[in-house]
Design an enzyme around this catalytic site. Structure first.
Site, PDB file in Angstrom:
ATOM      1  N   PRO A  34      10.793  11.143   2.891  1.00 23.57           N
ATOM      2  CA  PRO A  34       9.635  11.839   2.319  1.00 23.57           C
ATOM      3  C   PRO A  34       9.084  12.869   3.292  1.00 23.57           C
ATOM      4  O   PRO A  34       9.161  12.709   4.514  1.00 23.57           O
ATOM      5  CB  PRO A  34       8.620  10.714   2.095  1.00 23.57           C
ATOM      6  CG  PRO A  34       9.383   9.439   2.247  1.00 23.57           C
ATOM      7  CD  PRO A  34      10.492   9.740   3.189  1.00 23.57           C
ATOM      8  N   ARG A  54       0.842  -1.197   0.000  1.00 22.19           N
ATOM      9  CA  ARG A  54       0.000   0.000   0.000  1.00 22.19           C
ATOM     10  C   ARG A  54       0.881   1.252   0.000  1.00 22.19           C
ATOM     11  O   ARG A  54       2.038   1.215   0.403  1.00 22.19           O
ATOM     12  CB  ARG A  54      -0.892   0.015   1.248  1.00 22.19           C
ATOM     13  CG  ARG A  54      -1.874  -1.143   1.329  1.00 22.19           C
ATOM     14  CD  ARG A  54      -2.365  -1.378   2.748  1.00 22.19           C
ATOM     15  NE  ARG A  54      -2.878  -0.175   3.369  1.00 22.19           N
ATOM     16  CZ  ARG A  54      -3.063  -0.048   4.698  1.00 22.19           C
ATOM     17  NH1 ARG A  54      -2.752  -1.046   5.502  1.00 22.19           N
ATOM     18  NH2 ARG A  54      -3.550   1.068   5.187  1.00 22.19           N
ATOM     19  N   ASN A 111      10.394  -0.072   4.788  1.00 21.50           N
ATOM     20  CA  ASN A 111       9.377   0.962   4.607  1.00 21.50           C
ATOM     21  C   ASN A 111       8.261   0.894   5.648  1.00 21.50           C
ATOM     22  O   ASN A 111       7.630   1.911   5.929  1.00 21.50           O
ATOM     23  CB  ASN A 111       8.780   0.829   3.205  1.00 21.50           C
ATOM     24  CG  ASN A 111       7.544   1.670   3.010  1.00 21.50           C
ATOM     25  OD1 ASN A 111       7.617   2.895   2.943  1.00 21.50           O
ATOM     26  ND2 ASN A 111       6.388   1.021   2.925  1.00 21.50           N
ATOM     27  N   ALA A 112       8.027  -0.276   6.227  1.00 24.46           N
ATOM     28  CA  ALA A 112       6.862  -0.459   7.096  1.00 24.46           C
ATOM     29  C   ALA A 112       6.967   0.371   8.365  1.00 24.46           C
ATOM     30  O   ALA A 112       8.059   0.618   8.883  1.00 24.46           O
ATOM     31  CB  ALA A 112       6.705  -1.937   7.457  1.00 24.46           C
ATOM     32  N   GLY A 113       5.834   0.763   8.870  1.00 24.17           N
ATOM     33  CA  GLY A 113       5.797   1.457  10.151  1.00 24.17           C
ATOM     34  C   GLY A 113       4.623   2.414  10.239  1.00 24.17           C
ATOM     35  O   GLY A 113       4.373   3.199   9.327  1.00 24.17           O
ATOM     36  N   TYR A 125       7.576   8.913  16.859  1.00 24.72           N
ATOM     37  CA  TYR A 125       7.880   8.625  15.458  1.00 24.72           C
ATOM     38  C   TYR A 125       9.139   9.344  15.009  1.00 24.72           C
ATOM     39  O   TYR A 125      10.043   8.740  14.415  1.00 24.72           O
ATOM     40  CB  TYR A 125       6.683   9.034  14.596  1.00 24.72           C
ATOM     41  CG  TYR A 125       6.934   8.990  13.114  1.00 24.72           C
ATOM     42  CD1 TYR A 125       7.050   7.782  12.438  1.00 24.72           C
ATOM     43  CD2 TYR A 125       7.034  10.167  12.376  1.00 24.72           C
ATOM     44  CE1 TYR A 125       7.270   7.737  11.068  1.00 24.72           C
ATOM     45  CE2 TYR A 125       7.246  10.132  11.003  1.00 24.72           C
ATOM     46  CZ  TYR A 125       7.365   8.923  10.357  1.00 24.72           C
ATOM     47  OH  TYR A 125       7.585   8.887   8.999  1.00 24.72           O
TER      48      TYR A 125
END
Length: 251
Positions: free
Chosen positions: A189, A20, A93-95, A159
């Site tokens: 990003p 996703r 990339n997950a998190g 985060y």
């Protein structure tokens, strides 16, 4: 010799959170570059399986479920990757981004989960696949950072703290692996046009656009462009590419 583009035919790529948003854009790009892609997801099995089935190329792409906030989930995935075909590309990339109502309401549980997903899982997955990359004499590791980690953000304190810690993992492993043909870099990003950004609410989206000199949200394909560049260039390592439309200059 000038690098005229990187073909990933015969190479295995792993993208955590790869079904996703930004992860999906990067998974698709890797498949178009010729890689066999292992898409790691935490939930929405049908979405992940459907996405993998639609990836381009006649290769054996597959979806793998893993909860990267848990020790067992990281251990199982690490074992799976270490025992399978050698991994040439790893994209951490997950998190999730947990948004407490106020920074004072950040809980130990939420902070622990955030650090597990954004620091511990990437670090341990690197240790699982890097030996195989060294043996191949080729590897590309890309960690997803954030421009907000440069100054931190009290709105998402855990985060941004975790992403700042991830920057140390990136530079440390770039030094460790650089002599073996393995590069370790990051993409940071800003606010991208994804479900995660939109879920923060229209007020946050409007603020993000108003504080971004480019005057818009970023597009997922632009992150995939940065990924392709890092994979194709063997002489860049230990770097983090900011991809935020200049927002870091304003906030």
């Amino acid at each position: 010799m000038k690098n005229e583009g990187q073909s990933l035919n015969g190479k295995v790529a792993v993208v955590t959170g790869g079904s996703r948003g930004l992860g999906a854009a990067m998974s698709e790009r890797l498949a178009r570059m010729g890689a066999t892609v292992i898409v790691v997801y935490r939930e929405r099995e049908q979405v992940a399986e459907s996405f993998v089935a639609g990836l381009p190329g006649p290769r054996a792409h597959r979806a793998v479920a893993a909860d990267l906030s848990s020790e067992l989930g990281v251990e199982d995935l690490s074992h799976d990757l270490a025992e399978g075909d050698p991994v040439s590309i790893l994209v951490n990339n997950a998190g999730r981004i947990i948004r407490p109502s106020e920074w004072t309401s950040t809980s130990f549980h939420d902070a622990s989960l955030t650090f597990a997903e954004h620091v511990l899982a990437p670090m341990l997955l690197i240790t699982a696949v890097a030996p195989g990359m060294k043996d191949q004499g080729f590897g590309r590791i890309v960690n997803m950072h954030t421009t907000y980690a440069e100054k931190g953000s009290s709105a998402v304190l855990a985060y941004t703290a975790a992403k700042a810690a991830l920057a140390t993992v990136t530079t440390a492993m770039a030094r460790e692996l650089g002599a073996f043909g393995v590069t370790v870099n990051g993409i940071a990003p800003g606010n991208m046009d994804t479900e995660m950004t939109r879920s923060a609410g229209q007020g946050v989206v409007d603020w993000a656009i108003s504080t971004t000199p480019a005057g818009r949200l970023g597009e997922p394909y632009e992150v995939a462009d940065a990924l392709e560049y890092l994979i194709s260039n063997p002489f860049i390592t230990g770097a983090v590419i900011p991809l935020d439309g200049g927002q870091r200059l304003e906030i």
